[in-house]
Motif scaffolding. Structure first.
Motif, short mmCIF file in Angstrom:
data_model
loop_
_atom_site.label_atom_id
_atom_site.label_comp_id
_atom_site.label_asym_id
_atom_site.label_seq_id
_atom_site.Cartn_x
_atom_site.Cartn_y
_atom_site.Cartn_z
N GLU A 228 22.93 45.39 45.08
CA GLU A 228 22.52 44.08 44.58
C GLU A 228 23.73 43.19 44.27
O GLU A 228 23.65 41.96 44.38
N VAL A 229 24.85 43.82 43.86
CA VAL A 229 26.05 43.04 43.58
C VAL A 229 26.57 42.40 44.86
O VAL A 229 26.99 41.24 44.87
N LEU A 230 26.52 43.14 45.93
CA LEU A 230 27.02 42.62 47.21
C LEU A 230 26.15 41.49 47.72
O LEU A 230 26.64 40.55 48.35
N ARG A 231 24.84 41.57 47.44
CA ARG A 231 23.96 40.47 47.84
C ARG A 231 24.37 39.18 47.12
O ARG A 231 24.37 38.09 47.71
N ARG A 232 24.71 39.31 45.84
CA ARG A 232 25.11 38.13 45.08
C ARG A 232 26.46 37.59 45.58
O ARG A 232 26.73 36.39 45.45
N LEU A 233 27.24 38.46 46.16
CA LEU A 233 28.50 38.01 46.73
C LEU A 233 28.33 37.40 48.12
O LEU A 233 29.27 36.83 48.67
N GLY A 234 27.12 37.52 48.68
CA GLY A 234 26.84 36.92 49.99
C GLY A 234 26.97 37.89 51.14
O GLY A 234 27.06 37.44 52.30
N LEU A 235 26.97 39.19 50.87
CA LEU A 235 27.10 40.20 51.92
C LEU A 235 25.78 40.90 52.14
O LEU A 235 25.06 41.24 51.18
N LYS B 60 30.29 37.02 36.89
CA LYS B 60 29.47 37.82 35.97
C LYS B 60 28.74 38.92 36.71
O LYS B 60 28.58 40.04 36.18
N ALA B 61 28.23 38.61 37.93
CA ALA B 61 27.54 39.64 38.71
C ALA B 61 28.47 40.80 39.04
O ALA B 61 28.05 41.97 39.04
N LEU B 62 29.71 40.50 39.30
CA LEU B 62 30.67 41.55 39.63
C LEU B 62 31.07 42.35 38.38
O LEU B 62 31.12 43.59 38.41
N LEU B 63 31.32 41.65 37.27
CA LEU B 63 31.79 42.33 36.06
C LEU B 63 30.66 42.98 35.28
O LEU B 63 30.92 43.74 34.34
N SER B 64 29.42 42.69 35.63
CA SER B 64 28.30 43.31 34.91
C SER B 64 28.19 44.79 35.18
O SER B 64 27.46 45.49 34.47
N ALA C 13 34.03 38.50 27.71
CA ALA C 13 33.87 37.63 28.87
C ALA C 13 32.41 37.44 29.22
O ALA C 13 32.00 36.33 29.61
N LEU C 14 31.58 38.48 29.06
CA LEU C 14 30.17 38.36 29.42
C LEU C 14 29.39 37.57 28.38
O LEU C 14 28.32 37.02 28.70
N SER C 15 29.91 37.49 27.15
CA SER C 15 29.21 36.75 26.11
C SER C 15 29.74 35.35 25.90
O SER C 15 29.07 34.52 25.27
N ASP C 16 30.89 35.03 26.43
CA ASP C 16 31.50 33.72 26.22
C ASP C 16 32.11 33.24 27.54
O ASP C 16 33.02 33.86 28.07
N ASP C 17 31.54 32.13 28.03
CA ASP C 17 32.01 31.63 29.34
C ASP C 17 33.47 31.19 29.29
O ASP C 17 34.18 31.28 30.30
N SER C 18 33.92 30.70 28.15
CA SER C 18 35.32 30.29 28.05
C SER C 18 36.24 31.50 28.17
O SER C 18 37.30 31.42 28.81
N ARG C 19 35.81 32.63 27.57
CA ARG C 19 36.61 33.84 27.70
C ARG C 19 36.53 34.37 29.14
O ARG C 19 37.50 34.94 29.66
N LEU C 20 35.35 34.17 29.78
CA LEU C 20 35.22 34.59 31.18
C LEU C 20 36.16 33.77 32.06
O LEU C 20 36.82 34.31 32.96
#
Length: 384
Positions: free
Chosen positions: A317-324, A261-265, A283-290
């Motif tokens: 900020e996206v890269l931080r969430r990815l661990g970089l 979600k952090a990447l696709l946001s 996908a962002l509104s439904d975890d099953s679709r994600l």
């Protein structure tokens, strides 16, 4: 009438008188040696033939001549080594070996059969040559008697230069990168490289090649920096180069809802991955679709193709969430291909003599380092 012959008879001494005479002479022990006591004692070599004596004398004389010739060679080698050390500004005197025998006869004829010189640790550009060996053949001397050497001419020279991997690892890799041979003309670099406080695993390959007739250079390829198992950085501007997630990290991303979600946001990232606006909203509104979207075979493949350095410019900020670490990505952006290649590049050129010519004959990678063979002709030393 015959004259009568009278025979005079001397009276014989009586036994007593003879014994008295013998008692008057002093007694001496019997002498059993041949020739009696007056015969002179002969030397141990007196009975040898003259030819044998001459041969022994020549042998002794020859031994002294050989010894003197060898002392002259040692003295000449020592003087030559000292002169080379001073002229080349070396830390230690090189090894000098004068070939041929006898030396003094060669010196008198102003012609030496061969001279071999070995010099350790010679500075050459950014690296040190572990050993330089050269053998000069048929040297013509310009002398003033047997004591003064004005110069020399070298019609032919064969040489050998070694760049050891130990020296390359120390001088180019700063003790963090190790160089090893890989084939006839390639070397492999493995180690760690500090970037923005992180020790990244480095891999690279260098191809050794001749640069003209007097120098060698390296062409650096296959450069790669690994950030753990998360991402790989390859310097360059091609699509396959840059900072990309590893296949394993992309697969983990597809299974983690939070990171996906952090990447696709970020719509720009989603569009780059080929996700439509309608599929993104679902996908962002439904975890099953994600889960359905990220579980598709194309999602992980598209995630691997993303250049994370480009993402870091507008979306740190996206890269931080990815661990970089954004600071690491900033350091990698400055570590361009030329900058990284320059850290691993080695090159040197042979010195150009004032007279004659020296050129490379062969360059090859061996077990202990890079060996360069060279040849020379028409060289002159000193005032000759």
């Amino acid at each position: 009438m015959r004259t009568p012959h009278h025979t005079v008879t001397h009276p014989r001494p009586s036994p007593l008188e003879d014994r008295d005479d013998q008692e008057d002479e002093p007694w001496e022990p019997p002498n059993h040696r041949r020739g009696g006591p007056r015969r002179r004692r002969r030397g141990r070599f007196t009975g040898l033939p003259v030819a044998v004596k001459a041969m022994a004398g020549f042998a002794v004389l020859g031994a002294f001549l050989v010894l003197g010739d060898r002392w002259a060679v040692l003295y000449a080698e020592h003087r030559a080594a000292q002169a080379l050390r001073d002229r080349l500004d070396l830390a230690a005197a090189p090894e000098v070996e004068i070939g041929g025998f006898p030396f003094l006869t060669q010196l008198a004829g102003e012609r030496l059969e061969s001279v071999r010189v070995t010099v350790p640790d010679v500075a050459a550009d950014r690296v040190s040559l572990a050993k330089v060996s050269a053998t000069a053949h048929d040297i013509r001397l310009d002398t003033d008697g047997l004591t003064t050497l004005r110069g020399a001419r070298v019609p032919r020279l064969d040489g050998d230069v070694l760049l050891s991997f130990a020296d390359l690892s120390r001088e180019l890799g700063a003790s963090q990168v190790t160089f090893t041979g890989q084939g006839r003309d390639r070397i492999r670099a493995r180690g760690t490289l500090p970037v923005a406080g992180h020790d990244l695993r480095l891999r690279a390959e260098a191809r050794i090649q001749r640069q003209g007739e007097r120098g060698i250079a390296t062409e650096i390829g296959g450069m790669r920096l690994d950030i753990g198992g998360l991402a790989t950085y390859r310097p360059g501007t091609r699509a396959s180069e840059g900072l990309h997630l590893t296949p394993g990290a992309a697969a983990d991303l597809a299974r983690e809802t939070r990171r996906a979600k952090a990447l696709l946001s970020v719509p720009a990232i989603a569009h780059r991955m080929g996700v439509s606006d309608s599929a993104l909203r679902a996908a962002l509104s439904d975890d099953s679709r994600l889960t359905e979207l990220t579980g598709s075979p194309g999602f992980a493949r598209q995630a691997v193709r993303l250049d994370l350095i480009d993402l870091a410019v507008g979306h740190p900020e996206v890269l931080r969430r990815l661990g970089l670490d954004p600071a690491l990505l900033d350091g990698l952006s400055r570590l361009t291909r030329p900058v990284l290649a320059d850290r691993l590049t080695l090159a040197f050129d042979l010195p150009r003599p004032k007279q004659g010519d020296v050129r490379l004959r062969d360059v090859r990678v061996e077990k202990d380092g890079i060996r360069v063979r060279l040849t020379g002709a028409g060289l002159a030393v000193g005032g000759s």
